[in-house]
Design a protein around this motif. Structure first.
Motif, PDB file in Angstrom:
ATOM      1  N   PRO A 111      45.578  41.232 -36.486  1.00 54.95           N
ATOM      2  CA  PRO A 111      45.738  41.598 -35.302  1.00 54.95           C
ATOM      3  C   PRO A 111      46.979  41.886 -34.699  1.00 54.95           C
ATOM      4  O   PRO A 111      48.022  41.207 -35.129  1.00 54.95           O
ATOM      5  CB  PRO A 111      44.949  40.432 -34.332  1.00 54.95           C
ATOM      6  N   MET A 112      47.127  42.955 -34.012  1.00 55.15           N
ATOM      7  CA  MET A 112      48.476  43.290 -33.193  1.00 55.15           C
ATOM      8  C   MET A 112      48.510  42.876 -31.873  1.00 55.15           C
ATOM      9  O   MET A 112      47.496  42.611 -31.274  1.00 55.15           O
ATOM     10  CB  MET A 112      48.657  44.780 -33.315  1.00 55.15           C
ATOM     11  N   CYS A 113      49.863  42.596 -31.355  1.00 62.31           N
ATOM     12  CA  CYS A 113      50.058  42.116 -30.032  1.00 62.31           C
ATOM     13  C   CYS A 113      49.739  43.471 -29.137  1.00 62.31           C
ATOM     14  O   CYS A 113      50.047  44.422 -29.218  1.00 62.31           O
ATOM     15  CB  CYS A 113      51.706  41.813 -29.944  1.00 62.31           C
ATOM     16  N   ASP A 114      49.446  42.870 -27.905  1.00 64.38           N
ATOM     17  CA  ASP A 114      48.794  43.967 -26.940  1.00 64.38           C
ATOM     18  C   ASP A 114      50.205  44.376 -26.180  1.00 64.38           C
ATOM     19  O   ASP A 114      49.971  45.436 -25.820  1.00 64.38           O
ATOM     20  CB  ASP A 114      47.759  43.119 -25.960  1.00 64.38           C
ATOM     21  N   VAL A 115      51.137  43.603 -26.077  1.00 67.30           N
ATOM     22  CA  VAL A 115      52.208  44.046 -25.290  1.00 67.30           C
ATOM     23  C   VAL A 115      53.242  44.920 -26.395  1.00 67.30           C
ATOM     24  O   VAL A 115      53.617  45.954 -26.220  1.00 67.30           O
ATOM     25  CB  VAL A 115      52.887  42.978 -24.856  1.00 67.30           C
ATOM     26  N   HIS A 116      53.382  44.172 -27.337  1.00 74.01           N
ATOM     27  CA  HIS A 116      54.310  45.001 -28.567  1.00 74.01           C
ATOM     28  C   HIS A 116      53.338  45.432 -29.690  1.00 74.01           C
ATOM     29  O   HIS A 116      53.227  44.500 -30.438  1.00 74.01           O
ATOM     30  CB  HIS A 116      55.170  44.032 -28.983  1.00 74.01           C
ATOM     31  N   GLU A 117      52.936  46.692 -29.461  1.00 74.34           N
ATOM     32  CA  GLU A 117      52.009  47.224 -30.334  1.00 74.34           C
ATOM     33  C   GLU A 117      52.321  47.233 -31.867  1.00 74.34           C
ATOM     34  O   GLU A 117      51.353  47.024 -32.575  1.00 74.34           O
ATOM     35  CB  GLU A 117      51.526  48.580 -29.891  1.00 74.34           C
ATOM     36  N   ASP A 118      53.827  47.246 -31.988  1.00 77.10           N
ATOM     37  CA  ASP A 118      54.130  47.171 -33.500  1.00 77.10           C
ATOM     38  C   ASP A 118      54.273  45.862 -33.987  1.00 77.10           C
ATOM     39  O   ASP A 118      54.613  45.758 -35.482  1.00 77.10           O
ATOM     40  CB  ASP A 118      55.266  47.925 -33.687  1.00 77.10           C
ATOM     41  N   GLU A 119      54.045  44.952 -33.209  1.00 77.41           N
ATOM     42  CA  GLU A 119      54.209  43.423 -33.829  1.00 77.41           C
ATOM     43  C   GLU A 119      52.821  42.769 -34.173  1.00 77.41           C
ATOM     44  O   GLU A 119      52.025  42.803 -33.332  1.00 77.41           O
ATOM     45  CB  GLU A 119      55.073  42.574 -32.783  1.00 77.41           C
ATOM     46  N   LYS A 120      52.964  42.188 -35.288  1.00 79.69           N
ATOM     47  CA  LYS A 120      51.781  41.413 -35.536  1.00 79.69           C
ATOM     48  C   LYS A 120      51.689  39.924 -35.003  1.00 79.69           C
ATOM     49  O   LYS A 120      52.868  39.368 -34.517  1.00 79.69           O
ATOM     50  CB  LYS A 120      51.753  40.937 -37.152  1.00 79.69           C
ATOM     51  N   HIS A 128      50.222  27.897 -23.729  1.00 83.40           N
ATOM     52  CA  HIS A 128      49.272  28.476 -22.668  1.00 83.40           C
ATOM     53  C   HIS A 128      47.839  28.546 -23.783  1.00 83.40           C
ATOM     54  O   HIS A 128      47.108  29.109 -23.220  1.00 83.40           O
ATOM     55  CB  HIS A 128      49.669  30.042 -22.399  1.00 83.40           C
ATOM     56  N   GLY A 129      48.185  28.105 -25.072  1.00 80.71           N
ATOM     57  CA  GLY A 129      46.904  27.907 -25.814  1.00 80.71           C
ATOM     58  C   GLY A 129      46.377  29.261 -26.499  1.00 80.71           C
ATOM     59  O   GLY A 129      45.288  29.647 -26.457  1.00 80.71           O
ATOM     60  N   VAL A 130      47.562  30.325 -26.601  1.00 77.27           N
ATOM     61  CA  VAL A 130      47.041  31.799 -27.092  1.00 77.27           C
ATOM     62  C   VAL A 130      47.708  32.113 -28.162  1.00 77.27           C
ATOM     63  O   VAL A 130      48.968  31.673 -28.187  1.00 77.27           O
ATOM     64  CB  VAL A 130      46.958  32.681 -26.053  1.00 77.27           C
ATOM     65  N   PRO A 131      47.333  32.724 -29.126  1.00 74.66           N
ATOM     66  CA  PRO A 131      48.213  33.446 -30.113  1.00 74.66           C
ATOM     67  C   PRO A 131      49.073  34.663 -29.538  1.00 74.66           C
ATOM     68  O   PRO A 131      48.587  35.357 -28.617  1.00 74.66           O
ATOM     69  CB  PRO A 131      47.053  33.794 -31.231  1.00 74.66           C
ATOM     70  N   THR A 132      50.445  34.689 -30.250  1.00 76.33           N
ATOM     71  CA  THR A 132      51.111  35.787 -29.929  1.00 76.33           C
ATOM     72  C   THR A 132      52.030  36.192 -30.874  1.00 76.33           C
ATOM     73  O   THR A 132      51.975  35.731 -31.829  1.00 76.33           O
ATOM     74  CB  THR A 132      51.815  35.349 -28.508  1.00 76.33           C
ATOM     75  N   CYS A 133      52.908  37.137 -30.234  1.00 75.42           N
ATOM     76  CA  CYS A 133      53.825  37.830 -31.445  1.00 75.42           C
ATOM     77  C   CYS A 133      55.481  37.157 -31.287  1.00 75.42           C
ATOM     78  O   CYS A 133      55.619  36.658 -30.113  1.00 75.42           O
ATOM     79  CB  CYS A 133      53.908  39.057 -31.314  1.00 75.42           C
ATOM     80  N   SER A 134      56.140  37.373 -32.202  1.00 80.50           N
ATOM     81  CA  SER A 134      57.734  36.802 -32.018  1.00 80.50           C
ATOM     82  C   SER A 134      58.173  37.493 -30.824  1.00 80.50           C
ATOM     83  O   SER A 134      59.087  36.649 -30.327  1.00 80.50           O
ATOM     84  CB  SER A 134      58.383  36.975 -33.450  1.00 80.50           C
ATOM     85  N   MET A 135      58.216  38.888 -30.821  1.00 87.85           N
ATOM     86  CA  MET A 135      58.711  39.407 -29.508  1.00 87.85           C
ATOM     87  C   MET A 135      58.464  38.977 -28.259  1.00 87.85           C
ATOM     88  O   MET A 135      59.346  38.691 -27.458  1.00 87.85           O
ATOM     89  CB  MET A 135      58.615  41.063 -29.643  1.00 87.85           C
ATOM     90  N   CYS A 136      57.238  38.357 -28.253  1.00 86.53           N
ATOM     91  CA  CYS A 136      56.853  37.518 -26.626  1.00 86.53           C
ATOM     92  C   CYS A 136      57.523  36.547 -26.664  1.00 86.53           C
ATOM     93  O   CYS A 136      57.832  36.009 -25.487  1.00 86.53           O
ATOM     94  CB  CYS A 136      55.528  37.526 -26.903  1.00 86.53           C
ATOM     95  N   LYS A 137      57.957  35.822 -27.753  1.00 85.84           N
ATOM     96  CA  LYS A 137      58.623  34.442 -27.805  1.00 85.84           C
ATOM     97  C   LYS A 137      60.186  34.652 -27.127  1.00 85.84           C
ATOM     98  O   LYS A 137      60.778  34.009 -26.517  1.00 85.84           O
ATOM     99  CB  LYS A 137      58.559  33.668 -28.787  1.00 85.84           C
ATOM    100  N   VAL A 138      60.593  35.846 -27.883  1.00 83.29           N
ATOM    101  CA  VAL A 138      61.965  36.181 -27.667  1.00 83.29           C
ATOM    102  C   VAL A 138      62.356  36.695 -26.367  1.00 83.29           C
ATOM    103  O   VAL A 138      63.406  36.345 -25.605  1.00 83.29           O
ATOM    104  CB  VAL A 138      62.565  36.753 -28.961  1.00 83.29           C
ATOM    105  N   PHE A 139      61.591  37.823 -26.012  1.00 82.99           N
ATOM    106  CA  PHE A 139      61.974  38.552 -24.945  1.00 82.99           C
ATOM    107  C   PHE A 139      60.808  38.812 -23.720  1.00 82.99           C
ATOM    108  O   PHE A 139      60.931  38.898 -22.506  1.00 82.99           O
ATOM    109  CB  PHE A 139      62.026  39.970 -25.293  1.00 82.99           C
ATOM    110  N   ASP A 144      59.673  30.902 -22.831  1.00 88.16           N
ATOM    111  CA  ASP A 144      59.904  29.619 -22.183  1.00 88.16           C
ATOM    112  C   ASP A 144      58.812  28.535 -22.648  1.00 88.16           C
ATOM    113  O   ASP A 144      58.911  27.422 -22.281  1.00 88.16           O
ATOM    114  CB  ASP A 144      60.415  29.551 -20.772  1.00 88.16           C
ATOM    115  N   CYS A 145      58.086  29.125 -23.432  1.00 83.40           N
ATOM    116  CA  CYS A 145      56.896  28.147 -23.887  1.00 83.40           C
ATOM    117  C   CYS A 145      57.038  27.544 -25.204  1.00 83.40           C
ATOM    118  O   CYS A 145      57.936  27.974 -26.052  1.00 83.40           O
ATOM    119  CB  CYS A 145      55.638  28.947 -24.083  1.00 83.40           C
ATOM    120  N   GLU A 146      56.329  26.580 -25.546  1.00 87.49           N
ATOM    121  CA  GLU A 146      56.435  25.659 -26.845  1.00 87.49           C
ATOM    122  C   GLU A 146      55.551  26.414 -27.785  1.00 87.49           C
ATOM    123  O   GLU A 146      54.292  26.872 -27.100  1.00 87.49           O
ATOM    124  CB  GLU A 146      56.110  24.551 -26.564  1.00 87.49           C
TER     125      GLU A 146
END
Length: 374
Positions: A111-120, A128-139, A144-146
């Motif tokens: 699955p790919m990130c909805d915000v950063h389409e090129d990021e897995k 927040h209890g949701v899977p996300t990508c590394s770019m969402c964690k950095v930018f 600010d989440c754990e």
């Protein structure tokens, strides 16, 4: 069969993943991962002794696919037979899948990130209890989440889901037991109801028998007097008919004598004829029926009190009332006129009948006759 359909057949109903070896086969011919079978078994038998995380004595659980009850020996799930055929099919499926599917297709499955389409999606936001990508964690929104590695959260959530499924299976087993008890109670209620209705019908049949016997006895009394009076009237009718026939013969003889031209012969025949006429004119030897002799109204009945008793029939309230009613019923049966107790708890008193007039029922028909006047 296509590879997709084959993969569906190799999915464990507990962990919802492809079977993990060793694979065990249940008596109902369904398959489970041994670990999943052990989890279900422990959830269904929480009070059995364990050693090193596994059960050491026999028990039972239900198959999650067909609800068939599986009884285990002292070896627990380790006593179940391994399904080597399914394990071999899994190995062949994995080999075929790895050789037939190209690498790009495997990348598309991620699955790919909805915000950063090129990021897995490769990390998990614990906040927040949701899977996300590394770019969402950095930018992005989760800077600010754990976060935690998605693999570790995957194993944790998978364990939680497996435990939850095992707990639900155990709850379903207990619920099935309650349903079985309720169904048994329903069958017992129906059987008890049929038995009690049979008892009530038997008691009413006994009451019908008593009423029929009393009706027969009373009808016999009326029939006996009816036949006696009818026979007497018919006998009296025959006597009057014989007397009438004799009188008609005398009248004919008198008419013939009146036509006699010889006076001496006429006078000679007149004397005995006049004596016959005098005797025939007298009906003193014939009985006469009293006024109202044909009435049968003295056989009168009144059932108001008995009707009220019948309408008040109901079920007994306690054992003491039942014993009292039984005693009253036995006494009434011995006397022939008492109360008859039924399981409804009410007594029916025998019908009271007005006694017939003594001068009509106890005396013979000749007592009802009066002497004929000359």
């Amino acid at each position: 069969m296509s590879m997709d359909n084959l993969e569906k057949q190799l999915i464990c109903p507990i962990c919802l993943e492809m079977f993990t070896k060793p694979v065990v086969i249940l008596p109902c011919q369904h398959n489970l991962c041994r670990k999943c079978a052990n989890d279900i078994f422990q959830a269904s038998n929480p009070y059995l002794p364990t050693r090193a995380g596994s059960l050491t004595s026999g028990g039972r659980f239900r198959c999650p696919s067909c609800r068939h009850e599986v009884v285990l020996d002292r070896h627990g799930v380790y006593g179940l037979q391994r399904n080597l055929l399914v394990e071999n099919i899994i190995d062949m499926f994995k080999q075929e899948s790895s050789s037939s599917k190209p690498a790009p297709e495997r990348k598309e499955e991620m699955p790919m990130c909805d915000v950063h389409e090129d990021e897995k999606i490769n990390i998990y936001c614990v906040t927040h209890g949701v899977p996300t990508c590394s770019m969402c964690k950095v930018f992005g929104a989760h800077k600010d989440c754990e976060v935690a590695p998605i693999s570790s959260i995957y194993q944790t959530k998978k364990t939680e889901l497996s435990d939850g499924i095992a707990m639900m299976v155990g709850n379903n087993d207990r619920m099935q037991g309650i349903i079985s008890q309720l169904e048994e109670a329903c069958r017992a209620i129906e059987e008890n109801g049929r038995r009690q209705k049979t008892v009530v019908c038997e008691k009413f049949d006994q009451l019908y028998t008593i009423l029929e016997e009393k009706k027969r006895q009373m009808s016999q009394k009326v029939t006996a007097e009816q036949e006696e009076k009818v026979n007497y009237i018919r006998d009296l009718t025959k006597k009057y008919g014989d007397h009438l026939e004799e009188s008609c013969k005398i009248v004919e003889q008198g008419i013939q004598t009146m036509e006699e031209p010889e006076m001496a012969l006429f006078l000679q025949n007149t004397k005995p004829l006049l004596k016959k006429i005098a005797d025939a004119s007298s009906t003193a030897h014939l009985d006469k029926v009293e006024r109202g002799y044909e009435n049968m109204d003295h056989y009168n009945v009144e059932f108001k009190k008995e009707g009220r008793a019948l309408r008040s029939i109901d079920f007994i309230q306690d054992e003491e009332d039942e014993e009292e009613d039984d005693v009253d019923g036995e006494a009434g049966t011995e006397e022939g006129e008492g109360a008859q107790t039924v399981s409804g708890g009410s007594a029916v008193t025998a019908a009271s009948v007005q006694p017939p007039a003594p001068q009509q029922t106890n005396s013979p028909p000749s007592a009802a006759k009066s002497a004929a006047s000359t």
